[in-house]
Design an enzyme around this catalytic site. Structure first.
Site, mmCIF file in Angstrom:
data_model
loop_
_atom_site.group_PDB
_atom_site.id
_atom_site.type_symbol
_atom_site.label_atom_id
_atom_site.label_comp_id
_atom_site.label_asym_id
_atom_site.label_seq_id
_atom_site.Cartn_x
_atom_site.Cartn_y
_atom_site.Cartn_z
ATOM 1 N N GLY A 52 0.767 -1.242 0.000
ATOM 2 C CA GLY A 52 0.000 0.000 0.000
ATOM 3 C C GLY A 52 0.799 1.295 0.000
ATOM 4 N N TRP A 54 2.039 2.910 -2.604
ATOM 5 C CA TRP A 54 1.507 3.776 -3.674
ATOM 6 C C TRP A 54 0.121 4.306 -3.291
ATOM 7 C CZ3 TRP A 54 2.617 2.479 -9.496
ATOM 8 C CH2 TRP A 54 4.004 2.420 -9.691
ATOM 9 N N ASP A 72 -5.248 -6.086 -5.486
ATOM 10 C CA ASP A 72 -4.097 -6.995 -5.369
ATOM 11 C C ASP A 72 -4.623 -8.419 -5.139
ATOM 12 O OD1 ASP A 72 -0.866 -6.309 -4.683
ATOM 13 O OD2 ASP A 72 -1.537 -8.311 -4.137
ATOM 14 N N ASP A 89 -7.241 -10.796 -9.197
ATOM 15 C CA ASP A 89 -6.095 -11.141 -10.040
ATOM 16 C C ASP A 89 -6.285 -10.415 -11.373
ATOM 17 O OD1 ASP A 89 -4.442 -12.502 -11.959
ATOM 18 O OD2 ASP A 89 -4.326 -14.208 -10.604
ATOM 19 N N ASP A 113 1.911 -1.560 -10.500
ATOM 20 C CA ASP A 113 3.253 -1.856 -9.966
ATOM 21 C C ASP A 113 3.382 -3.371 -9.783
ATOM 22 O OD1 ASP A 113 5.792 -1.158 -9.020
ATOM 23 O OD2 ASP A 113 5.122 -0.919 -6.952
ATOM 24 N N LYS A 153 4.834 -0.465 -14.197
ATOM 25 C CA LYS A 153 6.139 -1.092 -14.051
ATOM 26 C C LYS A 153 6.314 -2.141 -15.147
ATOM 27 C CE LYS A 153 7.028 -3.626 -10.213
ATOM 28 N NZ LYS A 153 7.881 -3.175 -9.120
#
Ligand code: SAM
Length: 198
Positions: A52, A54, A72, A89, A113, A153
Site C-alpha cells: 500500500g 503507492w 491486489d 487477479d 506496480d 512497471k
C-alpha cells in the site's frame, strides 16, 4: 558500502522513519513530482497495490474529494477514507467491471506496480511480468478516461519493445522512467503514458 547499497538503505530507512508501508511510496512520489500527473479530486486505480505504499501517496495527492481503488491478489489493510481495496487477479476477465462498480466512473489515472514472485530465471520472470502488464492494458478501454494517464512497471528484457509498441498505439506520449528510489540493480523500469486516445 557502495553508493548503490547506501541508496537502497536510505529509502528503506526513510520508509521506516516516516511510517510508510513500503519504499515504493518514494518511487511514485518521485515520478509524480517530475510529471505532476496526479492531482486533487482525481479517480485513481492502482493494480498490484499491496502492501500500500503507492496507495498512501495517491491518497495524499487526490485529497478528500478524490478516490483511489487498490487491487491486489493479497488483501490490503485499510489505508484512508478516500481509498477502497479489492482482492483480485489482473488475469480475471471480470476484474475491470468489478473495479468500475466500486469507483462509479472511469479513472483519470491507472497505476500498475505488478510483480509476481520472482523465480530467478530472468527470461521467464521478465515475460510473466510483461504478460501481467498486458492484462492490465487489456482492461484500459473499460476503466480509463480518454486523455487519461497510465503508469506501469515493466521488467527490462526482450519483450520491452513489444510493450512500448502497444503503448505507443494507445497514448500520445510514452516515456520510460527510472526513479531514484528504484534500485539500479533491479531490472524494473516505469512506462509513463500520457493522453489515452481510445
Ligand atoms: C512490488 S509489489 C507492489 C508494491 C506497491 N505498489 C506498494 O506501493 O506497496 C507487487 C504486487 O503485485 C501483486 N501481484 C502479483 N501478481 C498479481 C496479479 N496477478 N494480480 C494482482 N496483483 C498481483 C503482488 O501481490 C504484490 O503485492
Amino acid at each position: 558500502m557502495r553508493l548503490r547499497e547506501a541508496k537502497r538503505d536510505l529509502y528503506r530507512r526513510l520508509s521506516k522513519e516516516e511510517g510508510h508501508r513500503s519504499r515504493a511510496y518514494y518511487k511514485l512520489s518521485q515520478i509524480n513530482s517530475k510529471a505532476l500527473f496526479m492531482r486533487r479530486g482525481q479517480a485513481i486505480i492502482d493494480f498490484g497495490a499491496a502492501p500500500g505504499g503507492w496507495l498512501e501517496a495517491a491518497s495524499e495527492l487526490v485529497g478528500a474529494r478524490g478516490m483511489v481503488i487498490g487491487v491486489d491478489i493479497d488483501p490490503i489493510t485499510p489505508v484512508g477514507r478516500n481509498v477502497r481495496t479489492l482482492v483480485g487477479d489482473v488475469r480475471e476477465s471480470d476484474l475491470g467491471e468489478r473495479v468500475i462498480r466500486v469507483l462509479g466512473r472511469r479513472a483519470d489515472v491507472v497505476l500498475s506496480d505488478i510483480s509476481q514472485k520472482i523465480i530467478g530465471i530472468w527470461e521467464i520472470d521478465h515475460s510473466v511480468q510483461i504478460d501481467m502488464t498486458l492484462a492490465v492494458i487489456g482492461m484500459l478501454p473499460e476503466i480509463l478516461e480518454t486523455g487519461g494517464v497510465f503508469l506501469a512497471k515493466a521488467f527490462d528484457g526482450p519483450r520491452l519493445n513489444e510493450l512500448r509498441g502497444t503503448l505507443r498505439e494507445m497514448f500520445k506520449m510514452v516515456k520510460i522512467i527510472k526513479p531514484p528510489a528504484s534500485r539500479q540493480a533491479s531490472s524494473e523500469v516505469y512506462f509513463l503514458n500520457i493522453g489515452y486516445q481510445i
